[in-house]
Design an enzyme around this catalytic site. Structure first.
Site, PDB file in Angstrom:
ATOM      1  N   HIS A 282       0.735  -1.094   0.081  1.00  0.00           N
ATOM      2  CA  HIS A 282      -0.081  -0.201   0.002  1.00  0.00           C
ATOM      3  C   HIS A 282       0.819   1.327   0.198  1.00  0.00           C
ATOM      4  O   HIS A 282       1.806   1.205   0.846  1.00  0.00           O
ATOM      5  CB  HIS A 282      -0.789  -0.098   1.143  1.00  0.00           C
ATOM      6  CG  HIS A 282      -1.764   1.068   1.421  1.00  0.00           C
ATOM      7  ND1 HIS A 282      -3.047   1.091   0.490  1.00  0.00           N
ATOM      8  CD2 HIS A 282      -1.854   2.179   2.038  1.00  0.00           C
ATOM      9  CE1 HIS A 282      -3.724   2.155   0.681  1.00  0.00           C
ATOM     10  NE2 HIS A 282      -2.964   2.811   1.811  1.00  0.00           N
ATOM     11  N   PRO A 283       0.497   2.384  -0.650  1.00  0.00           N
ATOM     12  CA  PRO A 283      -0.472   2.437  -1.714  1.00  0.00           C
ATOM     13  C   PRO A 283      -0.100   2.347  -2.913  1.00  0.00           C
ATOM     14  O   PRO A 283       0.802   3.022  -3.680  1.00  0.00           O
ATOM     15  CB  PRO A 283      -1.160   3.944  -1.643  1.00  0.00           C
ATOM     16  CG  PRO A 283       0.492   4.566  -1.055  1.00  0.00           C
ATOM     17  CD  PRO A 283       1.172   3.572  -0.359  1.00  0.00           C
TER      18      PRO A 283
END
Ligand code: FAD
Length: 606
Positions: free
Chosen positions: A581-582
């Site tokens: 992430h992200p």
């Protein structure tokens, strides 16, 4: 690109040298002669040489109708993957000068973004490509491969199982019949790796097309900006070129005879790509085929009026005026007679070599019952785009080239003429000493017959890789929103397993940059621009059949998913994988809406 005049000195030097050597040493048998020095041919030649074979590679380029030609390395290096990717990156960098850049603190005025400098880009790309041409030439030389800038044409198979390959040097005259003969080569095995070229409509169908239109063979080395561009076609090359040309600030229209783009790919992904291009200002005209190109000038460099005909109604419409008309409507091999298919009984279909033939009694077939690269003529193989049914991609051509080299190595290079007949006096008959390398002004040392010493390969590094399985080949479409995939599209999976046999898990979303940009009104709100889709069997153990990802840098994410697919990954494996992430790729492991549920797959938050 190597312009034809620039190569003249090298070719003349080559001819003199060859003549002298032949008078001294005569022809000599090679274990392998490779016809075509692109991705597949060079990989095969280098691998064969590293395994101790005597190898020659012949490569020459028939100029495009616009007269564009280039150096060693084939399509990928000169007029394909490499210049295309550099231009794609140039266009993506341009995004930084828009609202996105200013939202991230870079001083830019959206209405006055700096104009792109095409000549500077074209010149950098051309210089880089030339350095790659030179790199290939010197690598071949160092690795003991004889490179000859000539067209190769197979002769019939002799009684002893060997082949004569006739060589002709390209000349600077536009008349392609005016090629100069060079001494023949003799080979135990021949690998055809002659690739494909872009197709243009015939002059009968579209008068003036060969002088007024260009193809991707010409685009990357244009010295001046292509200006207002009409791209004809709906495949990946058409959309990639449209994408980077638009990203460089040019007005771009795409005209296609159908409204289905990227036909072989997943249709949801294809729609996402086209939607993103539309949001960036590419105009799409569908259901139309070109009916006329007219210009006051008789060459591609002046404005042209273009008309098209509606495929259903037959009605003719004007598409307007363009500076450049570029066709990307498909690719075909040169005529099979160019490499001598008919002389050796190599069967072709649609210009491509039909592969997968068994040769009873031949050692190679004992090694591998299925050799997709074997032609109808024992001892003649085909790799890369010229092989029928092959995915037309560089890594596929390379894998096939390496595979054939290792198969031949395991078979003892045994097709006809044996290495025992080698005449040491002729060992340097085709060396490159003294040549001016394509106008680069570089002299090279005489070729070294013995391959340089290398670290001993581990046994697994010598293993013959399995035939390339097209369902496991990852690929990417380098449009501004990149589309990367591996495995089956949803449509193909349903065709094979039926609607009830397929589970689709998907997600539509905006990536981080697009969200930020949309807050600053660069991108119209509406359908999100990115897409993640996993296609799987709908029965235990839920084997995954395909991964599809659309969004910035999607091409960088797909390699790992390809490995997972090859290892037999299942939907539960994907769902239990922890994301990074992200990133864009985390969407492939976090998507959970099934198509079957009918729920909206659009994600509204991070
Ligand atoms: P080629 O690389 O085409 O090489 C064949 C060579 O043989 C050429 O130099 C040709 O002139 C020569 N030749 C032909 N006939 C003879 C003869 N009789 N004697 C001597 N020489 C001969 N693939 C990817 O994987 N990723 C990409 O991003 C990608 N982008 C592309 C973008 C564009 C615009 C294009 C056109 C292609 C792209 N490709 C991409 C496809 C990739 O370039 C090809 O799949 C790959 O180059 C095929 O390699 P090959 O060895 O089969 O043939």
């Amino acid at each position: 690109m190597l312009r034809r005049a620039a190569g003249a000195a090298a070719r003349l030097g080559s001819r003199r040298h060859l003549t002298t050597s032949t008078a001294r040493g005569g022809t000599k048998p090679y274990d392998v002669v490779v016809i075509g020095g692109g991705s597949g041919g060079i990989a095969c030649a280098r691998e064969s040489a590293s395994l101790g074979a005597r190898v020659a590679v012949l490569d020459a380029v028939s100029p495009s109708p616009q007269g564009t030609s280039w150096g060693l390395g084939g399509t990928c290096v000169n007029v394909g993957c490499i210049p295309k990717k550099l231009m794609h990156r140039a266009a993506r960098l341009g995004d930084a000068f828009g609202v996105l850049g200013s939202a991230l603190g870079w001083p830019s005025v959206p209405d006055k973004a700096p104009a792109h400098d095409w000549p500077a880009l074209s010149s950098s790309v051309t210089s880089y490509v030339r350095s790659l041409n030179f790199g290939y030439r010197s690598a071949l030389q160092k690795e003991g491969v004889d490179y000859i800038n000539a067209f190769g044409q197979l002769g019939p198979c002799a009684d002893d199982g060997s082949f004569v390959v006739a060589c002709t040097a390209p000349t600077d005259e536009s008349d392609s019949d005016a090629e100069e003969p060079l001494p023949d080569l003799v080979a135990s095995s021949v690998v055809v790796a002659t690739g494909t070229r872009p197709v243009l409509p015939s002059e009968d169908d579209l008068p003036g097309v060969s002088s007024l239109a260009i193809t991707s063979d010409d685009l990357f080395s244009l010295r001046e900006s292509p200006g207002r561009v009409l791209v004809v076609g709906g495949g990946y090359i058409a959309l990639e070129c449209a994408g980077f040309l638009r990203g460089l600030g040019l007005p771009v229209t795409v005209v296609h005879r159908s409204d289905r783009f990227l036909r072989a790919f997943d249709s949801d992904a294809s729609r996402a790509v086209v939607q993103d291009l539309t949001a960036r200002g590419v105009q799409f005209r569908t259901g139309l085929s070109l009916s006329a190109i007219t210009s006051e000038a008789s060459h591609a460099g002046k404005p042209k009026m273009v008309r098209a005909r509606n495929a259903e109604t037959g009605e003719e419409v004007s598409l307007g005026e363009f500076d450049t008309v570029m066709f990307a409507i498909g690719r075909q091999p040169l005529s099979p007679s160019r490499f001598g298919a008919q002389n050796a009984g190599v069967e072709t279909a649609g210009g491509r070599v039909t592969g997968g033939h068994a040769w009873p009694g031949h050692k190679l077939c004992e090694l591998s019952s299925h050799v997709p690269e074997s032609s109808t003529c024992p001892g003649v193989f085909a790799v890369g785009d010229v092989l029928q049914g092959s995915s037309e991609l560089t890594p596929v051509a390379i894998q096939q080239g390496v595979r054939v080299a290792r198969l031949l190595n395991q078979a003892g290079w045994k097709y006809g003429a044996s290495r025992a007949t080698e005449d040491p006096a002729s060992a340097t008959a085709f060396s490159l000493d003294g040549l001016d390398l394509g106008g680069l002004g570089m002299e090279v040392e005489p070729s070294q017959r013995a391959p340089p010493s290398r670290p001993t390969p581990a046994p697994w590094q010598l293993a013959v890789p399995p035939p390339v399985d097209p369902t496991l080949v990852p690929t990417a479409v380098f449009t501004p929103a990149e589309y990367a995939c591996v495995g089956l599209s949803e449509e193909e999976a349903i065709r094979q397993y039926g609607q009830d046999g397929v589970e689709v898990v998907w997600s539509k979303f905006d990536d981080l940059e697009a969200r930020l940009a949309s807050q600053h009104a660069w991108r119209p709100h509406g359908e999100p621009g990115s897409l993640a889709k996993v296609v799987a069997r709908r029965e235990e153990p839920w084997n995954v059949l395909g991964f599809h990802l659309v969004g910035p840098e999607a091409s960088e994410a797909i390699q790992g998913f390809a490995m997972a697919l090859r290892a037999g990954v299942t939907l539960p494996d994907v769902a239990s994988c922890v994301g990074v992430h992200p990133t864009l790729s985390e969407e492939l492991v976090s998507a959970h809406v099934t198509r079957r549920s009918g729920a909206d797959p659009t994600k509204s938050s991070c």
